[in-house]
Design a protein around this motif. Structure first.
Motif, PDB file in Angstrom:
ATOM      1  N   THR A 238       2.037  -1.844  -6.565  1.00 42.78           N
ATOM      2  CA  THR A 238       1.831  -0.937  -5.467  1.00 42.78           C
ATOM      3  C   THR A 238       0.476  -0.388  -5.755  1.00 42.78           C
ATOM      4  O   THR A 238      -0.052  -0.055  -6.541  1.00 42.78           O
ATOM      5  N   SER A 239       0.118   0.522  -4.578  1.00 43.35           N
ATOM      6  CA  SER A 239      -0.930   1.323  -4.641  1.00 43.35           C
ATOM      7  C   SER A 239      -0.897   2.293  -5.501  1.00 43.35           C
ATOM      8  O   SER A 239      -1.830   2.859  -6.162  1.00 43.35           O
TER       9      SER A 239
ATOM     10  N   GLY B 165       6.319   8.331  -6.449  1.00 43.58           N
ATOM     11  CA  GLY B 165       5.724   7.160  -6.931  1.00 43.58           C
ATOM     12  C   GLY B 165       4.832   7.278  -7.674  1.00 43.58           C
ATOM     13  O   GLY B 165       4.548   6.665  -8.840  1.00 43.58           O
ATOM     14  N   ILE B 166       3.728   8.110  -7.290  1.00 43.11           N
ATOM     15  CA  ILE B 166       2.325   8.297  -8.046  1.00 43.11           C
ATOM     16  C   ILE B 166       2.776   8.864  -9.170  1.00 43.11           C
ATOM     17  O   ILE B 166       2.392   8.533 -10.201  1.00 43.11           O
ATOM     18  N   ARG B 167       3.663  10.008  -9.212  1.00 48.10           N
ATOM     19  CA  ARG B 167       3.780  10.677 -10.606  1.00 48.10           C
ATOM     20  C   ARG B 167       4.643   9.839 -11.557  1.00 48.10           C
ATOM     21  O   ARG B 167       4.383   9.831 -12.553  1.00 48.10           O
TER      22      ARG B 167
ATOM     23  N   ASN C 164       0.918  -1.237  -0.136  1.00 47.22           N
ATOM     24  CA  ASN C 164      -0.052  -0.090   0.053  1.00 47.22           C
ATOM     25  C   ASN C 164       0.851   1.276   0.099  1.00 47.22           C
ATOM     26  O   ASN C 164       0.306   2.306  -0.203  1.00 47.22           O
ATOM     27  N   ASN C 165       2.280   1.111   0.052  1.00 51.48           N
ATOM     28  CA  ASN C 165       2.900   2.397   0.193  1.00 51.48           C
ATOM     29  C   ASN C 165       3.162   2.736  -1.342  1.00 51.48           C
ATOM     30  O   ASN C 165       3.509   2.290  -2.240  1.00 51.48           O
ATOM     31  N   SER C 166       2.742   4.233  -1.275  1.00 55.34           N
ATOM     32  CA  SER C 166       2.878   4.601  -2.810  1.00 55.34           C
ATOM     33  C   SER C 166       3.907   5.696  -2.933  1.00 55.34           C
ATOM     34  O   SER C 166       4.163   6.208  -4.022  1.00 55.34           O
ATOM     35  N   ALA C 167       4.947   5.582  -1.935  1.00 57.39           N
ATOM     36  CA  ALA C 167       6.156   6.564  -2.029  1.00 57.39           C
ATOM     37  C   ALA C 167       6.954   6.066  -3.336  1.00 57.39           C
ATOM     38  O   ALA C 167       7.405   6.959  -3.788  1.00 57.39           O
TER      39      ALA C 167
END
Ligand code: PLP
Ligand code: CA
Length: 300
Positions: free
Chosen positions: A88-89, A113-115, A61-64
């Protein structure tokens, strides 16, 4: 009964369990490692599961971090994993945003991580609004300063270590203007060195509160149906032949129970305790089929 597996002799638990599954869906923090430290014998346990021919997937769940950054983290800590094994989330949130064919951009409240995953999925990432990130303005000044960019069609919120009032303002205004509100995950807090620290749920919760809402439009982390469908459809996992292994009842074990996994295994090397399992059983909540002290107890 949640404690039955735990009470049985360890090798009985393992051989029975290993016969019933060909795939392991493994949580990362609290199962493989704690922060930057591998949990005792977890590296050897994964090697043994692979030697036994089991397919392994790692679900965090870690989105970093992006999946490619996770490949590096695995290697640095002495684990082996290919990008296709890592879910990953942030990846799931980016895949979901791409599937919406937004015809616009996504404003991110969260880590790189999201970008990175949005860029890999071919989704445009919105710039921070003009004026940078300085928080030293009043709500009145923000009314004129933070007018939502009409190109922003979704807001993705994860754990953001530079979370500010300004970001709550901008995210909530984008959502009020019609952007889809997506969370990477809803973990309220995560353990760091034995200390409970705010997680993505704390950032998501602040934006929900500003909007007078209970939850975002879509959650992408464990135990969401979107995460389950990525595991099933994109990675081809038959959960009726899989063990879901994790250290939390509300995310990992819930994911396995919701997905009708053959086995759910709680490791006591992370967040949840035996007392939590007993409490959940007494309350009629979600309980694992098996409880082990740590991952390696499944194979050694
Ligand atoms: N999100 C953040 C910011 C975290 O630090 C952690 C764990 O440390 C998590 C989520 C949970 O990660 P996992 O699903 O691997 O336990
Ligand atoms: Ca965990």
């Amino acid at each position: 009964n949640c404690t039955r597996g735990f009470a049985r002799p360890k090798d009985t638990v393992s051989s029975d369990l290993l016969d019933r599954v060909d795939t392991f869906v493994l949580d990362c923090d609290g199962v493989l490692w704690e922060g930057a430290t591998p949990i005792d014998q977890s590296i050897d346990a994964l090697r043994e599961l692979e030697r036994l021919g089991k397919r392994l997937f790692f679900v965090t769940n870690n989105s970093a971090k992006s999946r490619s950054a996770y490949v590096e983290k695995f290697a640095t800590l002495g684990f082996e994993a290919k990008q296709e094994q890592i879910i990953t989330s942030a990846f799931v949130a980016a895949q979901h945003a791409a599937s919406l064919n937004l015809n616009g951009s996504v404003y991110v409240v969260g880590g790189d991580g999201i970008r990175d995953e949005l860029q890999q999925a071919g989704v445009e990432v919105a710039q921070e609004p003009p004026g940078g990130l300085e928080p030293a303005c009043t709500a009145e000044e923000f009314v004129n300063d933070l007018v939502p960019d009409s190109n922003i069609k979704a807001v993705i919120v994860g754990c953001d270590s530079s979370f500010t009032y300004r970001k709550i303002c901008y995210a909530s205004r984008c959502i009020q203007a019609g952007a889809v509100f997506i969370s990477t995950n809803l973990d309220a807090g995560d353990m760091h060195g034995g200390v409970l620290m705010p997680g993505a749920g704390a950032c998501v919760g602040a934006i929900c509160s500003a909007l007078g809402r209970d939850e975002p439009d879509v959650n992408c982390g464990k135990p969401s149906s979107i995460m389950l469908s990525v595991i099933r459809d994109s990675r081809g996992v038959d959960l009726s032949r899989a063990a879901v292994v994790g250290d939390r009842l509300d995310t990992d074990i819930m994911l396995g129970v919701t997905g009708d996994a053959a086995v759910t295994v709680l490791t006591l090397s992370g967040v949840a305790t035996v007392e939590d399992v007993a409490q959940a059983a007494a309350d009629g909540g979600v309980v694992p089929t098996t409880v082990v002290p740590r991952l390696s107890a499944l194979v050694f």
